[in-house]
Design a protein around this motif. Structure first.
Motif, mmCIF file in Angstrom:
data_model
loop_
_atom_site.group_PDB
_atom_site.id
_atom_site.type_symbol
_atom_site.label_atom_id
_atom_site.label_comp_id
_atom_site.label_asym_id
_atom_site.label_seq_id
_atom_site.Cartn_x
_atom_site.Cartn_y
_atom_site.Cartn_z
ATOM 1 N N ASP A 36 0.877 -1.237 0.008
ATOM 2 C CA ASP A 36 -0.081 -0.081 -0.026
ATOM 3 C C ASP A 36 0.760 1.464 -0.014
ATOM 4 O O ASP A 36 0.387 2.358 0.029
ATOM 5 N N MET A 37 2.184 1.144 -0.056
ATOM 6 C CA MET A 37 3.045 2.458 -0.075
ATOM 7 C C MET A 37 2.791 3.237 -1.063
ATOM 8 O O MET A 37 2.585 2.753 -2.486
ATOM 9 N N GLN A 38 2.889 4.514 -1.157
ATOM 10 C CA GLN A 38 2.633 5.363 -2.212
ATOM 11 C C GLN A 38 3.829 6.331 -2.371
ATOM 12 O O GLN A 38 4.227 6.564 -1.438
ATOM 13 N N PRO A 39 4.277 6.811 -3.543
ATOM 14 C CA PRO A 39 5.142 7.651 -3.501
ATOM 15 C C PRO A 39 4.862 9.309 -2.582
ATOM 16 O O PRO A 39 3.642 9.398 -2.643
ATOM 17 N N GLY A 40 5.755 9.467 -1.773
ATOM 18 C CA GLY A 40 5.539 10.766 -1.069
ATOM 19 C C GLY A 40 5.222 10.080 0.553
ATOM 20 O O GLY A 40 5.212 10.926 1.262
ATOM 21 N N SER A 41 5.020 8.840 0.865
ATOM 22 C CA SER A 41 4.902 8.446 2.104
ATOM 23 C C SER A 41 6.245 8.453 2.798
ATOM 24 O O SER A 41 7.367 8.172 2.067
ATOM 25 N N GLY A 42 5.992 8.660 3.959
ATOM 26 C CA GLY A 42 7.371 8.554 4.780
ATOM 27 C C GLY A 42 7.687 7.224 5.403
ATOM 28 O O GLY A 42 6.473 6.559 5.833
ATOM 29 N N VAL A 43 8.645 6.698 5.527
ATOM 30 C CA VAL A 43 8.822 5.281 5.792
ATOM 31 C C VAL A 43 10.160 5.133 7.119
ATOM 32 O O VAL A 43 11.038 6.105 6.815
ATOM 33 N N ARG A 44 9.981 4.193 7.762
ATOM 34 C CA ARG A 44 11.105 3.849 8.362
ATOM 35 C C ARG A 44 11.937 2.368 8.141
ATOM 36 O O ARG A 44 10.883 1.401 7.737
ATOM 37 N N THR A 45 12.877 2.313 7.719
ATOM 38 C CA THR A 45 13.689 0.860 7.296
ATOM 39 C C THR A 45 13.820 -0.060 8.548
ATOM 40 O O THR A 45 13.655 0.369 9.534
ATOM 41 N N ILE A 46 13.943 -1.281 8.237
ATOM 42 C CA ILE A 46 14.289 -2.131 9.379
ATOM 43 C C ILE A 46 15.445 -1.703 10.011
ATOM 44 O O ILE A 46 15.708 -2.222 11.232
ATOM 45 N N GLY A 47 16.347 -0.997 9.374
ATOM 46 C CA GLY A 47 17.683 -0.332 10.058
ATOM 47 C C GLY A 47 17.376 0.724 10.876
ATOM 48 O O GLY A 47 18.370 1.393 11.437
ATOM 49 N N PHE A 73 16.006 0.047 -2.128
ATOM 50 C CA PHE A 73 15.864 -0.716 -1.185
ATOM 51 C C PHE A 73 14.794 -1.984 -1.324
ATOM 52 O O PHE A 73 13.968 -1.588 -2.244
ATOM 53 N N ALA A 74 15.237 -3.125 -0.724
ATOM 54 C CA ALA A 74 13.979 -4.124 -1.189
ATOM 55 C C ALA A 74 12.872 -3.881 -0.486
ATOM 56 O O ALA A 74 12.857 -3.276 0.483
ATOM 57 N N LYS A 75 11.543 -4.314 -0.839
ATOM 58 C CA LYS A 75 10.746 -4.010 -0.114
ATOM 59 C C LYS A 75 10.514 -4.596 1.342
ATOM 60 O O LYS A 75 9.789 -3.864 2.214
ATOM 61 N N ASN A 76 11.173 -5.838 1.504
ATOM 62 C CA ASN A 76 11.194 -6.118 2.716
ATOM 63 C C ASN A 76 11.832 -5.548 3.870
ATOM 64 O O ASN A 76 11.918 -5.676 4.956
ATOM 65 N N ALA A 77 12.616 -4.666 3.350
ATOM 66 C CA ALA A 77 13.401 -3.862 4.204
ATOM 67 C C ALA A 77 12.838 -2.622 4.951
ATOM 68 O O ALA A 77 13.243 -1.802 5.772
ATOM 69 N N ILE A 78 11.608 -2.444 4.438
ATOM 70 C CA ILE A 78 10.603 -1.522 5.079
ATOM 71 C C ILE A 78 9.993 -1.945 6.222
ATOM 72 O O ILE A 78 9.459 -2.845 6.173
ATOM 73 N N GLY A 79 10.204 -1.280 7.285
ATOM 74 C CA GLY A 79 9.635 -1.727 8.623
ATOM 75 C C GLY A 79 8.402 -1.398 8.891
ATOM 76 O O GLY A 79 7.526 -1.843 9.471
ATOM 77 N N ALA A 80 8.163 0.111 8.495
ATOM 78 C CA ALA A 80 6.769 0.710 8.868
ATOM 79 C C ALA A 80 6.469 1.881 7.929
ATOM 80 O O ALA A 80 7.532 2.616 7.622
#
Length: 175
Positions: A36-47, A73-80
């Motif tokens: 459901d991620m869209q361009p412009g969204s703020g994310v935190r990686t698993i790192g 990044f790989a999609k799996n690396a997005i934590g939130a």
């Protein structure tokens, strides 16, 4: 085999089923969040890195970490995936809470006092009853005896210090 001997195995299999079911639910929720991620969204990686989504592909995400810094990044690396308010609060320190605007702490303490008159009254009251916080271990003696005793004590201290060798922190008398 009796039912009593099979009971621990049944309980163990049931617990394993429940654990795998809850883990599978968490994985599905994480996958739907990433999809459901869209361009412009703020994310935190698993790192622990915070960035803005620039482009979403099938298995990868292009993140804008800073002006001119794009990271793949790989999609799996997005934590939130964060809400806009949460992302701005964490990354930029921007609060959108209207209550916080009214509770601003002043730079100086002048606005914390009620009035100048109450401060003057408090100062006058404190002058009336001054408290001596100095250490008083000895009993005060009359003025004519005190200087003679002080001279005798200073001479005794000098003689004693001349007799004893100087000690450092590491030395001790015990042998």
């Amino acid at each position: 085999m009796s039912l009593v001997t099979l009971l621990p195995f049944i309980v163990l299999i049931g617990a394993m089923f429940l654990m795998t079911r809850s883990a599978k639910k968490k994985q599905q929720q994480a996958a739907s969040m990433r999809n459901d991620m869209q361009p412009g969204s703020g994310v935190r990686t698993i790192g622990g890195m915070y960035a803005t989504v620039k482009e979403v592909n099938e298995d990868t995400v292009l993140l804008d970490a800073a002006p001119g810094v794009d990271l793949l990044f790989a999609k799996n690396a997005i934590g939130a995936v964060l809400s806009d308010d949460e992302y701005n609060r964490i990354v930029h320190g921007i609060e959108h809470d209207l209550k916080s605007d009214s509770d601003v702490v002043p730079d100086d303490a002048s606005s914390l006092s009620e009035t100048d008159e109450s401060a003057d009254e408090a100062a006058a009251a404190s002058d009336e009853k001054s408290v001596d916080l100095g250490k008083k271990d000895t009993v005060e003696e009359p003025a004519d005896v005190a200087p003679a005793k002080a001279d005798a004590e200073s001479e005794a201290a000098e003689a004693k210090s001349d007799d004893e060798p100087k000690k450092t922190d590491g030395d001790s008398d015990a042998k």
